[in-house]
Design a protein around this motif. Structure first.
Motif, PDB file in Angstrom:
ATOM      1  N   ASN A 173      14.957  79.472  34.329  1.00 44.42           N
ATOM      2  CA  ASN A 173      14.699  80.701  33.578  1.00 44.42           C
ATOM      3  C   ASN A 173      13.681  81.160  33.694  1.00 44.42           C
ATOM      4  O   ASN A 173      12.524  80.325  33.329  1.00 44.42           O
ATOM      5  CB  ASN A 173      15.414  80.706  32.259  1.00 44.42           C
ATOM      6  CG  ASN A 173      14.510  79.845  31.137  1.00 44.42           C
ATOM      7  OD1 ASN A 173      14.273  78.522  31.620  1.00 44.42           O
ATOM      8  ND2 ASN A 173      14.131  80.326  30.135  1.00 44.42           N
ATOM      9  N   TYR A 174      13.201  82.445  33.985  1.00 45.93           N
ATOM     10  CA  TYR A 174      11.928  83.043  34.087  1.00 45.93           C
ATOM     11  C   TYR A 174      11.991  84.491  33.857  1.00 45.93           C
ATOM     12  O   TYR A 174      12.635  85.131  34.822  1.00 45.93           O
ATOM     13  CB  TYR A 174      11.169  82.544  35.293  1.00 45.93           C
ATOM     14  CG  TYR A 174       9.625  83.424  35.481  1.00 45.93           C
ATOM     15  CD1 TYR A 174       8.910  82.867  34.280  1.00 45.93           C
ATOM     16  CD2 TYR A 174       9.203  83.933  36.518  1.00 45.93           C
ATOM     17  CE1 TYR A 174       7.421  83.226  34.508  1.00 45.93           C
ATOM     18  CE2 TYR A 174       7.879  84.313  36.239  1.00 45.93           C
ATOM     19  CZ  TYR A 174       7.258  84.232  35.475  1.00 45.93           C
ATOM     20  OH  TYR A 174       5.837  84.701  35.503  1.00 45.93           O
ATOM     21  N   SER A 175      11.180  85.212  33.083  1.00 47.51           N
ATOM     22  CA  SER A 175      11.168  86.656  32.654  1.00 47.51           C
ATOM     23  C   SER A 175       9.894  86.983  32.146  1.00 47.51           C
ATOM     24  O   SER A 175       9.039  86.168  31.584  1.00 47.51           O
ATOM     25  CB  SER A 175      12.440  87.180  32.175  1.00 47.51           C
ATOM     26  OG  SER A 175      12.584  86.821  30.850  1.00 47.51           O
TER      27      SER A 175
ATOM     28  N   ARG B   7      18.175  84.468  34.703  1.00 48.95           N
ATOM     29  CA  ARG B   7      17.634  85.135  33.340  1.00 48.95           C
ATOM     30  C   ARG B   7      16.362  86.161  33.579  1.00 48.95           C
ATOM     31  O   ARG B   7      15.874  86.147  32.826  1.00 48.95           O
ATOM     32  CB  ARG B   7      17.797  84.336  32.319  1.00 48.95           C
ATOM     33  CG  ARG B   7      18.830  83.427  31.878  1.00 48.95           C
ATOM     34  CD  ARG B   7      18.506  82.488  30.977  1.00 48.95           C
ATOM     35  NE  ARG B   7      17.873  83.090  29.639  1.00 48.95           N
ATOM     36  CZ  ARG B   7      18.366  83.339  28.692  1.00 48.95           C
ATOM     37  NH1 ARG B   7      19.686  83.340  28.465  1.00 48.95           N
ATOM     38  NH2 ARG B   7      17.597  83.960  27.597  1.00 48.95           N
ATOM     39  N   PRO B   8      16.477  86.923  34.676  1.00 46.29           N
ATOM     40  CA  PRO B   8      15.205  87.825  34.975  1.00 46.29           C
ATOM     41  C   PRO B   8      14.986  88.875  33.969  1.00 46.29           C
ATOM     42  O   PRO B   8      14.024  89.454  33.968  1.00 46.29           O
ATOM     43  CB  PRO B   8      15.394  88.220  36.436  1.00 46.29           C
ATOM     44  CG  PRO B   8      16.909  88.150  36.589  1.00 46.29           C
ATOM     45  CD  PRO B   8      17.314  86.854  35.947  1.00 46.29           C
ATOM     46  N   PHE B   9      16.226  89.213  33.373  1.00 44.82           N
ATOM     47  CA  PHE B   9      16.045  90.111  32.101  1.00 44.82           C
ATOM     48  C   PHE B   9      16.291  89.529  30.816  1.00 44.82           C
ATOM     49  O   PHE B   9      16.691  90.248  29.766  1.00 44.82           O
ATOM     50  CB  PHE B   9      17.310  91.197  32.271  1.00 44.82           C
ATOM     51  CG  PHE B   9      17.170  91.986  33.809  1.00 44.82           C
ATOM     52  CD1 PHE B   9      16.048  92.364  34.109  1.00 44.82           C
ATOM     53  CD2 PHE B   9      18.177  92.160  34.423  1.00 44.82           C
ATOM     54  CE1 PHE B   9      15.727  93.332  35.400  1.00 44.82           C
ATOM     55  CE2 PHE B   9      18.219  92.967  35.611  1.00 44.82           C
ATOM     56  CZ  PHE B   9      16.860  93.239  36.183  1.00 44.82           C
TER      57      PHE B   9
ATOM     58  N   LEU C  27      10.942  95.038  35.820  1.00 42.08           N
ATOM     59  CA  LEU C  27      10.877  93.696  35.436  1.00 42.08           C
ATOM     60  C   LEU C  27      11.175  92.832  36.460  1.00 42.08           C
ATOM     61  O   LEU C  27      10.625  91.539  36.615  1.00 42.08           O
ATOM     62  CB  LEU C  27      12.026  93.406  34.336  1.00 42.08           C
ATOM     63  CG  LEU C  27      11.788  94.332  33.184  1.00 42.08           C
ATOM     64  CD1 LEU C  27      12.959  94.459  32.212  1.00 42.08           C
ATOM     65  CD2 LEU C  27      10.666  93.844  32.193  1.00 42.08           C
ATOM     66  N   LEU C  28      12.016  92.989  37.460  1.00 45.08           N
ATOM     67  CA  LEU C  28      12.181  91.967  38.789  1.00 45.08           C
ATOM     68  C   LEU C  28      10.893  92.032  39.403  1.00 45.08           C
ATOM     69  O   LEU C  28      10.788  91.003  39.790  1.00 45.08           O
ATOM     70  CB  LEU C  28      13.206  92.672  39.544  1.00 45.08           C
ATOM     71  CG  LEU C  28      14.608  92.571  38.983  1.00 45.08           C
ATOM     72  CD1 LEU C  28      15.660  93.270  39.934  1.00 45.08           C
ATOM     73  CD2 LEU C  28      15.194  91.119  38.746  1.00 45.08           C
TER      74      LEU C  28
ATOM     75  N   VAL D 266       8.863  89.228  37.916  1.00 42.47           N
ATOM     76  CA  VAL D 266       9.341  88.004  38.368  1.00 42.47           C
ATOM     77  C   VAL D 266       8.880  87.680  39.634  1.00 42.47           C
ATOM     78  O   VAL D 266       8.402  86.584  39.736  1.00 42.47           O
ATOM     79  CB  VAL D 266      10.930  87.839  38.087  1.00 42.47           C
ATOM     80  CG1 VAL D 266      11.281  86.597  38.561  1.00 42.47           C
ATOM     81  CG2 VAL D 266      11.355  88.030  36.738  1.00 42.47           C
TER      82      VAL D 266
ATOM     83  N   ALA E 120      14.840  85.817  42.830  1.00 48.02           N
ATOM     84  CA  ALA E 120      15.527  86.176  41.445  1.00 48.02           C
ATOM     85  C   ALA E 120      16.767  86.355  41.696  1.00 48.02           C
ATOM     86  O   ALA E 120      17.194  87.305  42.544  1.00 48.02           O
ATOM     87  CB  ALA E 120      14.698  87.288  40.710  1.00 48.02           C
TER      88      ALA E 120
ATOM     89  N   PRO F 172      19.410  88.415  39.214  1.00 51.22           N
ATOM     90  CA  PRO F 172      19.995  89.173  38.086  1.00 51.22           C
ATOM     91  C   PRO F 172      21.649  89.318  38.321  1.00 51.22           C
ATOM     92  O   PRO F 172      22.088  89.350  39.412  1.00 51.22           O
ATOM     93  CB  PRO F 172      19.321  90.473  38.457  1.00 51.22           C
ATOM     94  CG  PRO F 172      18.905  90.699  39.703  1.00 51.22           C
ATOM     95  CD  PRO F 172      18.544  89.281  40.126  1.00 51.22           C
TER      96      PRO F 172
END
Length: 268
Positions: free
Chosen positions: A189-191, A216-218, A248-249, A252, A261, A263
């Protein structure tokens, strides 16, 4: 010209504080360190979104999403036997574009024999004799499964092997495995809201030559729910972003350790 300091300050005011790199090309790719193969930095996750019924009406949006992913240059689609019907549905809706996809799934059970049976079932559901990436989901019985994954890789049934998790509470075990085992991929997970992986895991993955898939990029949608009511800042256009999702992407994939990533989505 907008600076990284400006971006951090402005996004902090919007309740997030990421690092952004301008990367205008939608076809940005990153290399898998263990092979040199390139992957587009944006893929698709199937948790919940592909767990639908059997009707053509229910699956039509997913067929369209797979087609559009390929049209836009994307390849990576990630699933798991944990995700209900997702593998079976993915196998059906992706069939027209299967040759152009990088399919990833997971083993999520205890015991060597049960793992083999589950992986064989996954291949049947995905309608393929091999997959690009097989991962040990959430490290479940990882010691039992990694030897099998290596044998399958040698036999050509999978091309890459990896491990996954989605919570910082498991980072100690993840780090130990990265140091001890030779792996092709880490999925973590990274965001902008979950940045703990920056401290040790992402630098270690780069050091060890391990590709990283960001799940979990969001932050499971929490970031979008927080930000959608706020107007997109005017400076977003300077880094080629027209929505919070893009912004947001871009955060990441701006991290140099991130390969892709994923999503979750079920519609174009």
């Amino acid at each position: 010209m907008i600076t990284r300091r400006d971006v951090l300050r402005l996004l902090a005011a919007a309740a997030v504080a990421p690092r952004l790199d301008a990367a205008p090309s939608p076809l940005l790719k990153r290399r898998i360190p263990s092979s040199g193969e390139e992957l587009p930095v944006i893929g698709v996750g199937t948790w919940r979104t592909f767990d639908v019924g059997l009707s053509a009406e229910e699956r039509a949006p997913l067929v369209a999403a797979m087609r559009e992913l390929v049209v836009q240059g994307g390849r990576v689609v990630d699933s798991s036997p944990m995700y209900g019907r997702s593998e079976e549905v993915l196998g059906a809706v992706a069939e027209p574009v299967r040759a152009r996809l990088f399919l990833a799934t997971k083993v999520w059970t205890g015991g060597r024999e049960a793992g083999i049976a589950q992986m064989n079932a996954s291949l049947r559901k995905l309608r393929t004799s091999s997959v690009d990436l097989m991962q040990v989901h959430n490290l479940l019985d990882v010691a039992a499964h990694l030897p099998t994954l290596r044998k399958w890789k040698e036999a050509g049934r999978i091309r890459y092997i990896g491990i996954t998790h989605y919570t910082s509470s498991a980072y100690g075990e993840v780090e130990a495995l990265l140091r001890r085992e030779r792996l092709d991929f880490l999925q973590i997970n990274y965001s902008a809201a979950e940045r703990e992986a920056e401290a040790r895991l992402l630098p270690l993955a780069r050091e060890r030559g391990v590709a990283v898939i960001a799940n979990r990029p969001f932050a499971e949608g929490a970031l979008l729910r927080r930000l959608m009511a706020q107007p997109l800042p005017a400076w977003a256009a300077e880094i080629d972003c027209r929505s919070w999702a893009q912004l947001l992407l871009k955060f990441v994939v701006s991290h140099p350790a991130i390969t892709c990533a994923i999503p979750g989505t079920g519609k174009v």
